[in-house]
Design an enzyme around this catalytic site. Structure first.
Site, mmCIF file in Angstrom:
data_model
loop_
_atom_site.group_PDB
_atom_site.id
_atom_site.type_symbol
_atom_site.label_atom_id
_atom_site.label_comp_id
_atom_site.label_asym_id
_atom_site.label_seq_id
_atom_site.Cartn_x
_atom_site.Cartn_y
_atom_site.Cartn_z
ATOM 1 N N SER A 258 0.800 -1.220 0.000
ATOM 2 C CA SER A 258 0.000 0.000 0.000
ATOM 3 C C SER A 258 0.836 1.274 0.000
ATOM 4 C CB SER A 258 -0.952 -0.049 1.195
ATOM 5 O OG SER A 258 -1.832 1.030 1.163
ATOM 6 N N HIS A 259 0.712 2.052 1.059
ATOM 7 C CA HIS A 259 1.362 3.364 1.123
ATOM 8 C C HIS A 259 2.777 3.281 1.683
ATOM 9 C CE1 HIS A 259 -0.834 2.219 4.641
ATOM 10 N NE2 HIS A 259 0.008 2.921 5.356
ATOM 11 N N ASP B 130 -2.552 6.439 -3.364
ATOM 12 C CA ASP B 130 -1.371 5.838 -2.732
ATOM 13 C C ASP B 130 -0.737 4.760 -3.612
ATOM 14 O OD1 ASP B 130 -3.366 3.928 -2.449
ATOM 15 O OD2 ASP B 130 -2.523 3.160 -0.579
ATOM 16 N N ASP C 143 -0.970 1.546 -3.999
ATOM 17 C CA ASP C 143 -1.793 0.554 -4.696
ATOM 18 C C ASP C 143 -3.143 1.099 -5.150
ATOM 19 O OD1 ASP C 143 -2.584 0.769 -2.032
ATOM 20 O OD2 ASP C 143 -3.446 -1.247 -2.013
ATOM 21 N N ASP D 275 -5.732 2.567 -3.565
ATOM 22 C CA ASP D 275 -7.005 2.487 -2.848
ATOM 23 C C ASP D 275 -7.272 3.698 -1.961
ATOM 24 O OD1 ASP D 275 -5.112 1.788 -0.993
ATOM 25 O OD2 ASP D 275 -6.059 -0.101 -0.388
ATOM 26 N N ARG D 276 -6.246 4.508 -1.703
ATOM 27 C CA ARG D 276 -6.479 5.688 -0.852
ATOM 28 C C ARG D 276 -6.713 6.927 -1.702
ATOM 29 N NH1 ARG D 276 -2.756 5.613 4.541
ATOM 30 N NH2 ARG D 276 -3.377 3.524 5.176
ATOM 31 N N LYS E 295 -11.375 -0.197 -0.720
ATOM 32 C CA LYS E 295 -11.513 1.243 -0.881
ATOM 33 C C LYS E 295 -10.933 1.603 -2.241
ATOM 34 C CE LYS E 295 -7.458 1.944 2.063
ATOM 35 N NZ LYS E 295 -7.326 1.159 3.293
HETATM 36 C C1 G1P Z 1 -3.902 1.669 8.303
HETATM 37 C C2 G1P Z 1 -5.118 2.546 8.473
HETATM 38 C C3 G1P Z 1 -6.360 1.740 8.202
HETATM 39 C C4 G1P Z 1 -6.285 1.124 6.809
HETATM 40 C C5 G1P Z 1 -5.001 0.339 6.658
HETATM 41 C C6 G1P Z 1 -4.816 -0.167 5.236
HETATM 42 O O1 G1P Z 1 -3.936 0.596 9.212
HETATM 43 O O2 G1P Z 1 -5.161 3.106 9.767
HETATM 44 O O3 G1P Z 1 -7.490 2.562 8.348
HETATM 45 O O4 G1P Z 1 -7.374 0.282 6.582
HETATM 46 O O5 G1P Z 1 -3.886 1.162 6.985
HETATM 47 O O6 G1P Z 1 -4.765 0.872 4.307
HETATM 48 P P1 G1P Z 1 -3.130 0.607 10.596
HETATM 49 O O7 G1P Z 1 -1.692 0.847 10.268
HETATM 50 O O8 G1P Z 1 -3.684 1.755 11.408
HETATM 51 O O9 G1P Z 1 -3.415 -0.727 11.224
HETATM 52 ZN ZN ZN Z 2 -3.338 1.328 -0.182
#
Ligand code: G1P
Ligand code: ZN
Length: 544
Positions: free
Chosen positions: A113-114, A278, A280, A282-283, A377
């Site tokens: 992801s990010h 982000d 991937d 989804d954000r 998302k």
């Molecule tokens: C974080 C975000 C959460 C999101 C997840 C995946 O998780 O807080 O809302 O679903 O990334 O993108 P966390 O690191 O808080 O467990």
């Molecule tokens: Zn992501």
């Protein structure tokens, strides 16, 4: 096709977190590491034999190699067909769309992801089920259990296959179909939004956009949809080419990491909409000309307006937000007379509600918004929804949000992250907080009197499952809240997140800086959790 059976031994750290298994690349590339995890998925889900699987990722370092391993293991496990995005690329929402559209039994999404990418950074792998959403906790627990007792795995003894030319080819008895990663997703967006209306507004200069793909997966999607379909100039998409290390950046769409975009939105002549996604895809981050929309507000505004948009004219069935997300969307739900659900952090908890038809829209404070069109998302979906909304209402982003606050009140909101602290300290802070819970109710600091203090436990209304210990909530009688939880997506040490929220019904008080409006809660959070004192960190590493 010859199948090798390889002896292996368990790794004890393959428990999927908030969103799949995320590790440093150096951990993932250890011999047998990825193979063990993939074998555990096949062992946990015998239904994958004879089925179709979707495969793709965000293009980060090791994406291509991991895809080859999965293709060979899928062939060894009797999978009938693998549908892969060209170059092993697929955004997370596009993967979800494909699983649903082609009735696949599931899919592997390669992404952290990010989190940053590159040889010294992070990699991730996630299994999504046949509804297109992240596997349930029951399945991820089963995968984890299998990973603890694994002794061998099976893999086809073949050369790497061509994943770059479109078309269908045989991998032993299995079919591999390489597809364009964008086409199906773009078709879905066409059904949901009035793209002609947006294109017309862009053409007549009533609307302008800049989108930061952050050198990540949304580049090709944004290029096709925003430039190709809507006619925005090619320069409207910044950092459009996906890179294995995201250009050395942190592909997280917030004011800190998407700072070039943020700066542009605070300059004279800024576009109507500024947005980013982000690693991937989804954000999403949504900004207007000199205006930042908090994700919780974005969710609430969309809830109040979605019925204006083509795919949602029937109205909303219900809405859901993760527990730390502000209560702004609940106020909209109340007025619309629809149900609002509060789930733990992580998209997987929305899946049952979406599948059961209880909700149409859901979101998280962490820049995540989506609807029942997929089971993830969806960053570009949110951008198109806002574009469509602006085109319909013919107002600026700031005016849309300020008008929303006038009707519903404003939920001042901020999240303070303390990243990279030793896990023992993170745990000690959470135990300190949990230890105080029973004494907190009734205590008062200034206007804030504690009404509820607990460790959030979720009772899934669809399958009856219970997910305890989802974060410490301190809820005040005036609606303010402080929430503490440890991140479940990090790969090293602990990240403590503090979520702060205060409701302000009076429109005359809507113009304050959130950090100032939340100052008393910020101090109270420190008094209760001793985060700064115990971690020796003077300030949060990221404030959103
Ligand atoms: C974080 C975000 C959460 C999101 C997840 C995946 O998780 O807080 O809302 O679903 O990334 O993108 P966390 O690191 O808080 O467990
Ligand atoms: Zn992501």
């Amino acid at each position: 096709m010859h199948i090798d059976t390889i002896s292996t031994a368990p790794f004890t750290d393959q428990k999927p977190g908030t969103s799949g298994l995320r590790k440093k690349v150096r951990v993932i590339v250890q011999p047998h590491y990825l193979e063990n995890f993939v074998e555990s998925v096949f062992d946990a889900l015998p239904s994958l034999t004879g089925s179709t699987l979707v495969l793709g990722g965000d293009g980060r370092y090791f994406n291509r190699q991991a895809a080859q391993i999965i293709i060979k293991m899928a062939a060894a496990h009797g999978v009938a067909k693998v549908l892969i995005g060209q170059g092993a690329l697929l955004s997370t929402p596009a993967a979800s769309c494909l699983i649903r559209k082609y009735k696949a039994e599931g899919g592997f999404i390669l992404s952290a992801s990010h989190n940053p990418g590159g040889p010294d950074e992070d990699f991730g792998i996630k299994f999504n089920a046949s509804n297109g959403g992240p596997a349930s906790e029951q399945i991820t627990n089963e995968i984890y259990q299998r990973s603890l007792s694994i002794s061998e795995y099976q893999i086809a003894a073949i050369e790497d296959v061509d994943i770059d030319s479109l078309g269908t080819r045989a991998v032993g008895p299995m079919t591999l179909e390489v597809i364009d990663p964008v086409t199906d997703y773009a078709e879905l967006m066409e059904e949901l939004f009035d793209l002609d209306l947006i294109a017309q507004a862009l053409k007549e200069d009533r609307l302008s956009i800049v989108f930061d793909a952050m050198h990540a997966i949304t580049g090709p999607y944004a290029h096709r949809l925003l430039s190709g379909r809507l006619g925005a100039p090619v320069s409207a998409v910044m950092n459009a080419i996906p890179l294995e290390d995201f250009g050395g950046g942190h592909p997280d769409p917030n004011l800190v990491h998407a700072h070039a975009l943020a700066e542009r939105m605070y300059q004279p002549g800024a576009p109507t909409l500024g947005a980013a996604s982000d690693g991937d895809g989804d954000r999403n981050m949504i900004m207007g000309d000199h205006f930042f929309v908090t994700p919780s507000d974005s969710l609430a505004v969309l809830a109040a307006n979605l019925h204006h948009l083509k795919g949602y004219r029937a109205g909303l069935k219900g809405v859901a937000r993760s527990m730390p997300t502000s209560q702004a969307v609940d106020r909209v739900a109340k007025r619309l007379g629809i149900d609002a659900y509060e789930t733990p952090t992580g998209w997987k908890f929305f899946g049952n509600l979406l599948d059961a038809g209880k909700i149409t829209l859901c979101g998280e404070e962490s820049f995540g918004t989506g609807s029942d069109h997929v089971r993830e998302k969806d960053g570009l979906w949110a951008v198109l929804a806002w574009l469509n909304l602006i085109a319909v209402r013919q107002q600026s982003v700031a005016d849309i949000v300020r008008e929303h606050w006038k009707i519903f009140g404003r939920d001042y909101y901020s999240r303070h992250d303390y990243e990279g602290m030793p896990s023992a300290i993170g745990d000690s802070i959470m135990s300190l907080l949990r230890g105080q819970l029973s004494d907190l109710v009734g205590q008062q600091w200034g206007d804030n009197k504690v009404a509820i203090a607990d460790d959030f436990s979720y009772h899934d209304p669809v399958d009856g499952s219970i997910s305890p210990h989802q974060g410490v909530r301190i809820i005040f009688t005036n609606g303010s809240r402080i929430v503490f939880r440890l991140s479940g997506t990090g790969t090293e040490g602990a990240t403590l997140r503090i979520y702060l929220e205060r409701f302000e019904p009076d429109a005359k008080e809507h113009g304050h800086d959130p950090q100032k409006a939340l100052a008393d809660l910020i101090e109270l959070a420190e008094q209760l959790g001793e985060v700064r004192a115990r971690s020796n960190m003077k300030v949060p590493t990221v404030i959103t």
